[in-house]
Design an enzyme around this catalytic site. Sequence first.
Site, PDB file in Angstrom:
ATOM      1  N   LYS A  54       0.836  -1.207   0.000  1.00  0.00           N
ATOM      2  CA  LYS A  54       0.000   0.000   0.000  1.00  0.00           C
ATOM      3  C   LYS A  54       0.869   1.255   0.000  1.00  0.00           C
ATOM      4  O   LYS A  54       0.588   2.224  -0.718  1.00  0.00           O
ATOM      5  CB  LYS A  54      -0.941  -0.026   1.218  1.00  0.00           C
ATOM      6  CG  LYS A  54      -2.015  -1.098   1.101  1.00  0.00           C
ATOM      7  CD  LYS A  54      -2.755  -1.359   2.414  1.00  0.00           C
ATOM      8  CE  LYS A  54      -3.667  -2.579   2.251  1.00  0.00           C
ATOM      9  NZ  LYS A  54      -4.339  -2.983   3.504  1.00  0.00           N
ATOM     10  N   GLN A  98      -4.085  -1.713   9.932  1.00  0.00           N
ATOM     11  CA  GLN A  98      -4.011  -3.039   9.313  1.00  0.00           C
ATOM     12  C   GLN A  98      -4.512  -4.113  10.281  1.00  0.00           C
ATOM     13  O   GLN A  98      -4.049  -4.205  11.412  1.00  0.00           O
ATOM     14  CB  GLN A  98      -2.557  -3.327   8.895  1.00  0.00           C
ATOM     15  CG  GLN A  98      -2.382  -4.606   8.119  1.00  0.00           C
ATOM     16  CD  GLN A  98      -3.045  -4.579   6.733  1.00  0.00           C
ATOM     17  OE1 GLN A  98      -2.961  -3.584   6.022  1.00  0.00           O
ATOM     18  NE2 GLN A  98      -3.720  -5.655   6.379  1.00  0.00           N
ATOM     19  N   ASP A 121     -10.644   2.840   4.361  1.00  0.00           N
ATOM     20  CA  ASP A 121     -11.059   1.438   4.213  1.00  0.00           C
ATOM     21  C   ASP A 121     -12.582   1.318   4.246  1.00  0.00           C
ATOM     22  O   ASP A 121     -13.135   0.258   3.935  1.00  0.00           O
ATOM     23  CB  ASP A 121     -10.478   0.586   5.354  1.00  0.00           C
ATOM     24  CG  ASP A 121      -9.231  -0.172   4.920  1.00  0.00           C
ATOM     25  OD1 ASP A 121      -8.994  -0.272   3.698  1.00  0.00           O
ATOM     26  OD2 ASP A 121      -8.513  -0.669   5.806  1.00  0.00           O
TER      27      ASP A 121
END
Length: 287
Positions: A54, A98, A121
Amino acid sequence: MAAQIIDGKALAARTRAAVAEEVQAFVDRHGRRPGLATVLVGDDPASAVYVGGKQKACAEVGIQGFDHRLPGDAPREEVVALLDRLNEDPDVSGILCQLPVPDHLDGVELTNRIDARKDVDGLTVASAGRLALGMEGLRPCTPEGVMLLLAEAGAELRGAEAVVIGRSNLFGKPMAQLLLAANATVTVCHSRTRDLREVCRRADVLIAAVGVAHLVKGDWVKPGAVVIDVGMNRLETGLTGDVDFAAASEAASAITPVPGGVGPMTIACLLRNTLRAAELQLEEVAA
Ligand code: NAP
């Protein structure tokens, strides 16, 4: 019928190139870059690879990366304090925690600590609520990527029968909401669904996100359906999806491969979301 292969790799590359251009226009207009902060607690090797990917993707499109790594025994208070600081930092447009996090931490609590305006997200309660209520907001990356793949395949969603196999918060539920918002008639299946084959055979658009290799057989696919395979199953023979690709391709009009279908779209949509978050935050300041 030989199905059209929906090339997620090519679409992701085009999406990233478009984001890179828009990032440059953002820099020209505002004199600063959008920024993505990633928070990784512990040293899980798979998570480290995902976060590294990412950050690399951000650098490639000109988004500033803030790569925060905390030790696996970092106390809850330390992680929460970091997220709070990132929420307040004007250089940080998007934040991603994460998952999974080590056992002494609560991934749901940490995710929900992220300000909805920076929730790239799209997984906070606030973002899920906004999606369910049809309000503007940041959408989860994988379902958003599937919507772009469906558009690429020219799939007509309005009035279509769409069947989603899988009801996770990460994918199945937001996918169903996005399809509903696009005026599809949506059925969501799961492990207790009776006669899954018959339900799937109704689908004009069939989306599988289960995690069972080749669960969806060729004769589950309605002739002419568009099939999207979200599954990522690691077998000895390599990565494979939830759909029996060869058999399903005989019936479908268009289908995503695994790998090279949905997977590459997820990071592309994360980059899009980060740029969008940066734009929305500046609009808010200006208002
Ligand atoms: P998940 O949380 O494990 O959910 C799986 C869903 O499948 C659940 O709703 C489960 O039903 C249902 N299910 C399990 N066995 C079933 C069966 N035999 N028949 C019908 N439904 C069944 O998984 P997820 O996070 O949504 O991910 C699903 C798959 O997509 C995984 O392979 C994952 O690796 C992949 N994925 C890929 C990406 C990407 O970027 N490409 C992103 C996200 C996920 P219950 O709810 O009843 O248990």
